[in-house]
Design a protein around this motif. Structure first.
Motif, short mmCIF file in Angstrom:
data_model
loop_
_atom_site.label_atom_id
_atom_site.label_comp_id
_atom_site.label_asym_id
_atom_site.label_seq_id
_atom_site.Cartn_x
_atom_site.Cartn_y
_atom_site.Cartn_z
N THR A 55 0.87 -1.18 0.00
CA THR A 55 0.00 0.00 0.00
C THR A 55 0.90 1.23 0.00
OG1 THR A 55 -0.09 0.23 2.41
CG2 THR A 55 -1.74 -1.21 1.40
N THR A 56 0.47 2.28 -0.66
CA THR A 56 1.37 3.43 -0.79
C THR A 56 1.63 4.09 0.57
OG1 THR A 56 -0.52 4.78 -1.48
CG2 THR A 56 0.93 3.93 -3.22
N ARG A 57 0.75 3.91 1.54
CA ARG A 57 1.00 4.52 2.85
C ARG A 57 2.09 3.80 3.64
NH1 ARG A 57 -2.78 6.10 7.73
NH2 ARG A 57 -1.12 6.87 9.09
N PHE A 58 2.13 2.49 3.57
CA PHE A 58 3.05 1.75 4.46
C PHE A 58 4.13 0.96 3.73
CE2 PHE A 58 -0.89 1.92 7.12
CZ PHE A 58 -0.37 2.77 8.09
N GLU A 59 4.17 1.03 2.39
CA GLU A 59 5.13 0.19 1.66
C GLU A 59 6.57 0.46 2.06
OE1 GLU A 59 7.31 1.38 -0.77
OE2 GLU A 59 6.54 3.37 -1.21
N PHE A 60 6.86 1.71 2.50
CA PHE A 60 8.26 2.03 2.83
C PHE A 60 8.79 1.11 3.93
CE2 PHE A 60 7.97 4.40 6.90
CZ PHE A 60 6.59 4.65 6.96
N ILE A 61 7.92 0.70 4.86
CA ILE A 61 8.38 -0.13 5.98
C ILE A 61 8.87 -1.47 5.43
CG2 ILE A 61 7.73 -1.23 8.16
CD1 ILE A 61 5.51 0.88 8.44
N TYR A 62 8.00 -2.12 4.68
CA TYR A 62 8.32 -3.45 4.13
C TYR A 62 9.53 -3.38 3.19
CZ TYR A 62 7.51 -7.71 1.34
OH TYR A 62 7.65 -8.89 0.68
N HIS A 63 9.49 -2.42 2.27
CA HIS A 63 10.55 -2.39 1.24
C HIS A 63 11.90 -2.00 1.82
CE1 HIS A 63 7.04 -2.18 -1.68
NE2 HIS A 63 7.65 -3.34 -1.89
N GLU A 64 11.91 -1.09 2.78
CA GLU A 64 13.20 -0.74 3.41
C GLU A 64 13.75 -1.93 4.19
OE1 GLU A 64 13.16 2.92 5.63
OE2 GLU A 64 12.21 4.02 3.98
N MET A 65 12.86 -2.65 4.86
CA MET A 65 13.35 -3.76 5.69
C MET A 65 13.77 -4.98 4.87
SD MET A 65 13.69 -2.79 8.72
CE MET A 65 13.75 -4.16 9.86
N ILE A 66 13.13 -5.20 3.75
CA ILE A 66 13.54 -6.37 2.94
C ILE A 66 14.84 -6.06 2.19
CG2 ILE A 66 12.29 -5.95 0.75
CD1 ILE A 66 11.40 -8.90 0.81
N ALA A 67 15.08 -4.78 1.89
CA ALA A 67 16.26 -4.45 1.07
C ALA A 67 17.47 -4.04 1.90
CB ALA A 67 15.91 -3.33 0.09
N HIS A 68 17.30 -3.10 2.83
CA HIS A 68 18.49 -2.54 3.49
C HIS A 68 19.12 -3.51 4.49
CE1 HIS A 68 17.76 1.00 1.29
NE2 HIS A 68 16.64 1.31 1.92
N VAL A 69 18.35 -4.39 5.06
CA VAL A 69 18.96 -5.33 6.01
C VAL A 69 20.05 -6.16 5.29
CG1 VAL A 69 18.57 -7.33 7.52
CG2 VAL A 69 17.10 -5.31 7.71
#
Ligand code: AG3
Length: 274
Positions: A55-69
């Motif tokens: 969802t455009t409101r919360f996607e940053f949480i998921y995408h940052e955590m799957i990529a930056h870790v």
């Protein structure tokens, strides 16, 4: 106001609902039912087979955590593969790392890419970068053909079922292991530790193949109100390694080195499960 609600069944007895204002797009592709809807509280949402992907409101949480870790654990990630993730959100985060030379996006359903290009530019515009190579093939097969090539492989797949079922097996994790360089790292989304019957199986599968592995947790309100899990597997580096100096080049809204380390701290009842 319209009183139309989207409902996702997490189990037979647990559902999450949110109001939608509009159905912007809906189609059946070769692989699945694809829809984009607008919600007053979550923004624009991509649904695959009636399951919310982002969802455009919360996607940053998921995408940052799957990529930056995984990318911050690796000292110098250059070659990255993303399996699934046709919306482009994960690729957008990967591209924030200046060391990354190429990202291969391996998405089985090209309609997910096209629909995201049309309706979710905040995520999909990253796919236009010349560092991105898009392959609309089955990731399961593609990964088998590769050996010792990638620094990081990210499995941004749908929940197990349909085309994603095989992406939660030990055989697949072994192919991912072989496709990674000698110090490579993988991450897969592994669902809700509370409600997904596949969480424990996926964690154990990754552990059987990788010398260092662990789930890590975040809260993504688009899916459920509680924890969502990812599981990382690493050939060489400890998972709490964060190459902190590289943070200066990267803008995030959720991920920080502290969040990275904290995410691997698991509640006791989850430790006991795995
Ligand atoms: N990847 C899958 C998220 C899992 C959703 N599961 C659910 N709603 N039960 C999302 C793709 C984002 N790039």
């Amino acid at each position: 106001m319209l009183d139309i609600w989207f409902t996702e069944n997490h189990t037979e007895g647990y559902k999450v609902s949110w109001r939608i204002d509009k159905i912007l797009h809906s189609e059946r592709s070769r692989f699945q039912e694809i829809a984009v809807v607008e919600s007053p509280d979550l923004g624009r949402a991509l649904l695959l087979d009636n399951t919310v992907q982002t969802t455009t409101r919360f996607e940053f949480i998921y995408h940052e955590m799957i990529a930056h870790v995984p990318l911050m654990i690796h000292p110098r990630p250059q070659r990255v593969m993303v399996i699934g993730g046709g919306d482009g959100g994960t690729v957008r985060e990967v591209l924030k790392h200046p060391t990354v030379e190429t990202v291969e996006l391996v998405e089985i359903d090209e309609r997910v890419i096209q629909v995201s290009k049309e309706w979710l530019p905040q995520l999909s515009s990253a796919l236009n970068s010349d560092r991105v190579k898009i392959l609309t093939v089955d990731g399961l097969q593609y990964v088998k053909e590769k050996a010792a090539h990638y620094d990081v492989i990210i499995v941004d797949c749908t929940d197990p079922g349909g085309p994603s079922l095989a992406l939660f097996t030990k055989d697949f994790y072994q192919d991912v292991y072989n496709a990674l360089t000698e110090d490579g790292i993988m991450v897969s989304q592994t669902g809700s530790p509370t409600f997904s019957p596949h969480f424990v199986e996926a964690v154990k599968g990754i552990r059987q193949v990788f010398p260092c592995s662990s789930p890590y947790l975040t809260c993504e309100p688009s899916y459920i109100a509680g924890f969502w899990s990812f599981t990382a597997g690493s050939k060489k580096y400890a998972l709490d390694t964060v190459n902190q100096d590289r943070m200066a080049a990267i803008t995030t809204r959720y991920y920080t080195p502290e969040i990275h380390r904290a995410a691997f701290v698991l509640p006791k009842h989850i430790q006991e499960q795995i």
